[in-house]
Design a protein around this motif. Structure first.
Motif, mmCIF file in Angstrom:
data_model
loop_
_atom_site.group_PDB
_atom_site.id
_atom_site.type_symbol
_atom_site.label_atom_id
_atom_site.label_comp_id
_atom_site.label_asym_id
_atom_site.label_seq_id
_atom_site.Cartn_x
_atom_site.Cartn_y
_atom_site.Cartn_z
ATOM 1 N N LEU A 19 0.831 -1.206 0.000
ATOM 2 C CA LEU A 19 0.000 0.000 0.000
ATOM 3 C C LEU A 19 0.867 1.258 0.000
ATOM 4 C CD1 LEU A 19 -2.824 1.411 0.353
ATOM 5 C CD2 LEU A 19 -2.371 1.299 2.808
ATOM 6 N N ILE A 20 1.905 1.265 0.819
ATOM 7 C CA ILE A 20 2.814 2.412 0.862
ATOM 8 C C ILE A 20 3.501 2.569 -0.487
ATOM 9 C CG2 ILE A 20 4.875 3.378 1.963
ATOM 10 C CD1 ILE A 20 3.988 1.736 4.516
ATOM 11 N N SER A 42 3.351 9.275 3.143
ATOM 12 C CA SER A 42 3.245 9.465 4.592
ATOM 13 C C SER A 42 1.849 9.087 5.093
ATOM 14 C CB SER A 42 3.607 10.893 4.989
ATOM 15 O OG SER A 42 2.851 11.829 4.276
ATOM 16 N N LEU A 43 0.846 9.169 4.235
ATOM 17 C CA LEU A 43 -0.487 8.674 4.606
ATOM 18 C C LEU A 43 -0.425 7.166 4.846
ATOM 19 C CD1 LEU A 43 -3.562 8.864 4.993
ATOM 20 C CD2 LEU A 43 -3.788 8.748 2.491
ATOM 21 N N GLY A 44 0.299 6.456 4.009
ATOM 22 C CA GLY A 44 0.466 5.010 4.195
ATOM 23 C C GLY A 44 1.159 4.675 5.503
ATOM 24 N N ILE A 45 2.117 5.510 5.894
ATOM 25 C CA ILE A 45 2.816 5.314 7.162
ATOM 26 C C ILE A 45 1.828 5.480 8.318
ATOM 27 C CG2 ILE A 45 4.686 6.169 8.638
ATOM 28 C CD1 ILE A 45 5.487 4.926 5.773
ATOM 29 N N MET A 46 1.011 6.538 8.235
ATOM 30 C CA MET A 46 0.007 6.794 9.278
ATOM 31 C C MET A 46 -0.995 5.645 9.367
ATOM 32 S SD MET A 46 -0.780 10.801 8.617
ATOM 33 C CE MET A 46 0.457 12.072 8.745
ATOM 34 N N LEU A 47 -1.451 5.170 8.221
ATOM 35 C CA LEU A 47 -2.406 4.063 8.196
ATOM 36 C C LEU A 47 -1.797 2.787 8.770
ATOM 37 C CD1 LEU A 47 -4.027 4.643 4.699
ATOM 38 C CD2 LEU A 47 -5.184 4.815 6.913
ATOM 39 N N ALA A 48 -0.545 2.514 8.431
ATOM 40 C CA ALA A 48 0.108 1.304 8.935
ATOM 41 C C ALA A 48 0.143 1.299 10.459
ATOM 42 C CB ALA A 48 1.519 1.186 8.366
ATOM 43 N N ALA A 60 5.905 -3.268 8.573
ATOM 44 C CA ALA A 60 5.475 -3.004 7.197
ATOM 45 C C ALA A 60 6.322 -1.900 6.571
ATOM 46 C CB ALA A 60 3.993 -2.614 7.175
ATOM 47 N N VAL A 61 6.605 -0.860 7.338
ATOM 48 C CA VAL A 61 7.404 0.250 6.822
ATOM 49 C C VAL A 61 8.849 -0.195 6.615
ATOM 50 C CG1 VAL A 61 8.185 2.596 7.243
ATOM 51 C CG2 VAL A 61 5.877 1.930 7.906
ATOM 52 N N LEU A 62 9.386 -0.988 7.540
ATOM 53 C CA LEU A 62 10.750 -1.486 7.357
ATOM 54 C C LEU A 62 10.864 -2.379 6.122
ATOM 55 C CD1 LEU A 62 11.716 -2.191 11.072
ATOM 56 C CD2 LEU A 62 12.747 -0.481 9.544
ATOM 57 N N LEU A 63 9.864 -3.205 5.885
ATOM 58 C CA LEU A 63 9.853 -4.021 4.670
ATOM 59 C C LEU A 63 9.860 -3.126 3.434
ATOM 60 C CD1 LEU A 63 9.631 -6.648 3.059
ATOM 61 C CD2 LEU A 63 7.141 -6.592 3.471
ATOM 62 N N PHE A 64 9.006 -2.097 3.429
ATOM 63 C CA PHE A 64 8.967 -1.156 2.326
ATOM 64 C C PHE A 64 10.348 -0.516 2.113
ATOM 65 C CE2 PHE A 64 8.594 3.397 1.309
ATOM 66 C CZ PHE A 64 8.158 3.301 -0.001
ATOM 67 N N LEU A 65 10.977 -0.051 3.176
ATOM 68 C CA LEU A 65 12.286 0.603 3.058
ATOM 69 C C LEU A 65 13.369 -0.372 2.614
ATOM 70 C CD1 LEU A 65 12.237 2.975 6.153
ATOM 71 C CD2 LEU A 65 11.951 3.589 3.742
ATOM 72 N N PHE A 66 13.263 -1.635 3.038
ATOM 73 C CA PHE A 66 14.209 -2.656 2.583
ATOM 74 C C PHE A 66 14.109 -2.838 1.065
ATOM 75 C CE2 PHE A 66 14.995 -7.194 1.633
ATOM 76 C CZ PHE A 66 16.345 -7.239 1.940
ATOM 77 N N LEU A 67 12.877 -2.872 0.568
ATOM 78 C CA LEU A 67 12.683 -3.008 -0.885
ATOM 79 C C LEU A 67 13.209 -1.786 -1.633
ATOM 80 C CD1 LEU A 67 9.111 -4.597 -0.830
ATOM 81 C CD2 LEU A 67 11.297 -5.758 -1.276
ATOM 82 N N VAL A 68 13.036 -0.607 -1.047
ATOM 83 C CA VAL A 68 13.594 0.620 -1.641
ATOM 84 C C VAL A 68 15.116 0.518 -1.677
ATOM 85 C CG1 VAL A 68 13.932 3.106 -1.273
ATOM 86 C CG2 VAL A 68 11.643 2.120 -1.055
ATOM 87 N N ALA A 69 15.713 0.091 -0.568
ATOM 88 C CA ALA A 69 17.169 -0.031 -0.494
ATOM 89 C C ALA A 69 17.709 -1.033 -1.510
ATOM 90 C CB ALA A 69 17.597 -0.439 0.916
ATOM 91 N N LEU A 70 16.921 -2.064 -1.803
ATOM 92 C CA LEU A 70 17.339 -3.044 -2.815
ATOM 93 C C LEU A 70 17.340 -2.464 -4.226
ATOM 94 C CD1 LEU A 70 15.589 -6.360 -1.682
ATOM 95 C CD2 LEU A 70 18.018 -5.773 -1.563
#
Length: 181
Positions: A19-20, A42-48, A60-70
């Motif tokens: 979603l994020i 940031s809306l997705g962060i708030m919702l999570a 969920a946010v850490l997973l998202f950031l891990f995928l960004v870092a990849l």
């Protein structure tokens, strides 16, 4: 924790990370050349945080950031890779999982039933106050501007973030009333 519970947690974590990421498809707005874009993510962060709680929301946010870092281009504007963690928005990226955790923790502390008033306070404290407290100093540092200039520049975000907090509160309230467990 039962296997069913772990599976549900994993599914919810992955769903909110997606979603994020999907919210990154909405084009970013860069106000008056400020080095950090205004995004819907940031809306997705708030919702999570408000829906999943502290632990699962931050996961969920850490997973998202891990995928960004990849290198996946999941940030607004199709950005991804390690280089985004060296730019002016790094503080906000670092603050994302912390903000989701704080929102979730405050919501969990209040307990049930869901209260839109408390949900809004939790979302503002975590999703705006905490996020700005982390993001602004890093923006100043990485953009080479004064802390005052970074603070003034972040003022462009406030109205939109308050609107996002209202939306997150109403959506989370609907989810909590539909599934109080």
């Amino acid at each position: 924790m039962s296997p069913t519970s772990r599976t549900r947690d994993l599914a919810l974590t992955a769903t909110f990370a997606a979603l994020i990421a999907a919210m990154g498809l909405v084009p970013a707005v860069t106000p008056f050349g400020f080095p950090v874009p205004i995004t819907l993510q940031s809306l997705g962060i708030m919702l999570a945080g408000a829906i999943l709680g502290a632990r699962r929301g931050a996961a969920a946010v850490l997973l998202f950031l891990f995928l960004v870092a990849l290198g996946l281009p999941l940030l607004s504007g199709g950005r991804g890779g390690l280089s985004v963690f060296a730019g002016p928005s790094v503080g906000y990226l670092i603050g994302f999982p912390i903000a989701a955790f704080v929102i979730g923790l405050l919501v969990e502390r209040r307990g049930t039933p869901w209260s839109n008033g408390w949900g809004f306070v939790a979302t503002v404290l975590g999703g705006i106050v905490v996020l700005y407290a982390i993001g602004i100093p890093f923006t100043a540092w990485r953009a080479g501007i004064s802390l005052g200039a970074a603070t003034v520049g972040s003022g462009f975000f406030v109205l939109g973030d308050v609107l996002k907090a209202i939306i997150a509160t109403l959506v989370a309230g609907s989810v909590h009333r539909a599934r109080p467990d």
